[in-house]
Design an enzyme around this catalytic site. Structure first.
Site, short mmCIF file in Angstrom:
data_model
loop_
_atom_site.label_atom_id
_atom_site.label_comp_id
_atom_site.label_asym_id
_atom_site.label_seq_id
_atom_site.Cartn_x
_atom_site.Cartn_y
_atom_site.Cartn_z
N HIS A 27 0.82 -1.22 0.00
CA HIS A 27 0.00 0.00 0.00
C HIS A 27 0.85 1.27 0.00
CE1 HIS A 27 -3.66 -2.24 0.39
NE2 HIS A 27 -3.33 -2.74 1.56
N ASP A 37 -2.92 -10.56 -2.60
CA ASP A 37 -3.49 -10.08 -1.34
C ASP A 37 -4.97 -9.78 -1.54
OD1 ASP A 37 -4.10 -7.89 0.80
OD2 ASP A 37 -2.13 -8.64 1.39
N HIS A 49 -6.55 -7.31 -0.35
CA HIS A 49 -6.70 -5.87 -0.54
C HIS A 49 -5.97 -5.45 -1.82
CE1 HIS A 49 -6.89 -6.60 3.86
NE2 HIS A 49 -7.91 -5.77 3.78
N ASP A 67 -4.63 -13.04 2.99
CA ASP A 67 -5.86 -12.68 3.69
C ASP A 67 -7.11 -12.95 2.86
OD1 ASP A 67 -4.71 -10.72 2.11
OD2 ASP A 67 -4.71 -9.18 3.64
#
Length: 439
Positions: A110, A149, A151, A238
């Site tokens: 990120h 991921d 996200h 995740d």
């Protein structure tokens, strides 16, 4: 006969934490290490462990522009995590192992090019730092990143959004339902790099079935077409059905088969916050798959609670893949149209929130669409939420293959901005000369 060998790098970052009870904590790696030691994986002849080295601040500045500066925003733990990714990559480049897996923290995907603080648990981008290190020291050019991921990897996307030689593929839970809210199909890259960004926003409840449909029907064919020199897996875990921060339904077997099919040269750990129920099993499955070993017996004790994929999701994912297949077939024409429409300069304005630091950034970006090179970029950034008020900066970025005209215009843009005097900091990042300087 198995001729594959795997390098492993562990760095649990004992001295770094957001808070003691935060989901992103050292136990994410410690439970995994306990599991693989118990299984005797480190005793296998084709699995070799490496100690992470400390990355240099120059390695991070090759990617990032810190405001006011990068050294004030990071700790040694960040540089060791980045150095762990570089250690894994060098083991592969020196042909000591077939591939490598860097299990390091803090995570990084990120973290965008401009850094004002920490967002999504990330301050600097480990994969991006590793990739630019490999380009500088080993001459690699075409690189593919597959971000698995849950996200969206908005930081990695941002760093490489204007680079046609970096293919960024992210499949993630749809940003309309999960942080950071980005990663729509329409985010394709700027005109010169259009369709080098491939976002696949999946519906909540996607299972192994949906994941592997996307992989087989879209991701692997796109990788074959792109023909990268190296494949990097941003190995977030995740998407697991037990993860407390998301709503997907992937199993350890699904992840292991993904690792086997993707056959990435280097994997770097990203997210994954089901510390006891998922990470030891998922990481063990990935390690076995990357080492070319049997992973069929890696099964979670509570696998029965992993849901089945709905028919609604089956239909949605098939339509999503079909839409992307059409875009990919038309990518050359779409790129030409985007370049013609943009003219000499392409611009965008964005608001970026640093959720871990409470900082709100406003950013205006301009990219020169150059017929001779990758162009150059300028960024005007203003951030509120600092203890001492607002911080502003103006930066120009010269890419590694820049032509004489773009180099000159980029330097002139910084000098012109400094003369106007509207910012606190003026920065020139020159990838060709491998420098970052305050002007």
């Amino acid at each position: 006969m198995n001729n594959k060998s795997l390098g492993l790098v562990f760095f649990p970052a004992f001295d770094w934490a957001i808070t003691p009870s935060h989901p992103e904590r050292e136990e994410r790696l410690l439970y995994t290490r306990d599991q693989i030691v118990e299984e005797g994986l480190l005793d296998l002849p084709n699995i070799r462990e490496y100690r992470p080295k400390l990355a240099k601040i120059q390695d991070a500045q090759r990617v990032h522009i810190g405001v006011p500066d990068l050294t004030s925003l990071i700790t040694d733990a960040h540089l060791v995590a980045a150095g762990g990714a570089i250690t894994a990559a060098e083991a592969v480049m020196r042909r000591e192992v077939t591939n490598a897996f860097a299990l390091v923290r803090p995570p990084g995907h990120h973290a965008m090019r401009v850094v004002h603080g920490t967002r999504g648990f990330c301050t600097i981008n480990m994969e991006a730092i590793m990739i630019e290190y490999l380009r500088r020291h080993y001459g690699l050019n075409r690189v593919a990143i597959v971000d698995t991921d849950v996200h969206h990897g908005d930081g990695s996307q941002d760093v490489f959004y204007h680079d046609p030689d970096t293919l960024f593929i992210s499949f993630h839970q749809d940003g309309r339902t999960l942080y950071p809210g980005t990663g729509a199909i329409s985010e394709l890259g700027s005109p010169n790099a259009l369709c080098a960004t491939v976002n696949i926003p999946l519906p909540p409840g996607t299972t192994d079935e949906g994941l592997h449909y996307v992989l087989d029907q879209l991701v692997l064919p796109v990788l074959d077409d792109f023909g990268p020199d190296i494949i990097i897996n941003s190995a977030g875990q995740d998407n697991h059905y037990s993860d407390p921060l998301a709503n997907m339904a992937i199993s350890a077997q699904g992840y292991a088969r993904l690792a086997e099919k993707l056959n990435a040269d280097i994997a770097v750990l990203e997210g994954g916050y089901s510390i006891e129920d998922a990470l030891p099993y998922v990481n063990t499955g990935i390690i076995l798959a990357m080492a070319g070993l049997d992973y069929s017996r890696v099964v979670e004790p509570d696998i029965a609670r992993c849901p089945r994929q709905s028919e609604t999701n089956n239909h949605y994912i098939a339509q999503l893949v079909g839409k992307w297949q059409e875009i990919w077939r038309e990518r050359d024409g779409l790129r030409r149209e985007a370049i013609a429409k943009a003219g000499e300069f392409w611009q965008r304005s964005r608001s970026i929130y640093y959720d871990d630091s409470g900082i709100q950034e406003r950013q205006d970006e301009t990219v020169r669409i150059c017929p001779h090179c990758h162009g150059y970029q300028t960024i005007s950034t203003q951030a509120e939420g600092y203890p001492f008020g607002v911080k502003t900066a103006f930066a120009a970025i010269i890419p590694r293959n820049s032509c004489r005209t773009c180099r000159s215009q980029a330097k002139d843009a910084v000098l012109k901005a400094k003369k106007a005097g509207r910012h606190d900091h003026y920065i020139l990042q020159d990838k060709q000369q491998d420098t970052l300087e305050q002007v």
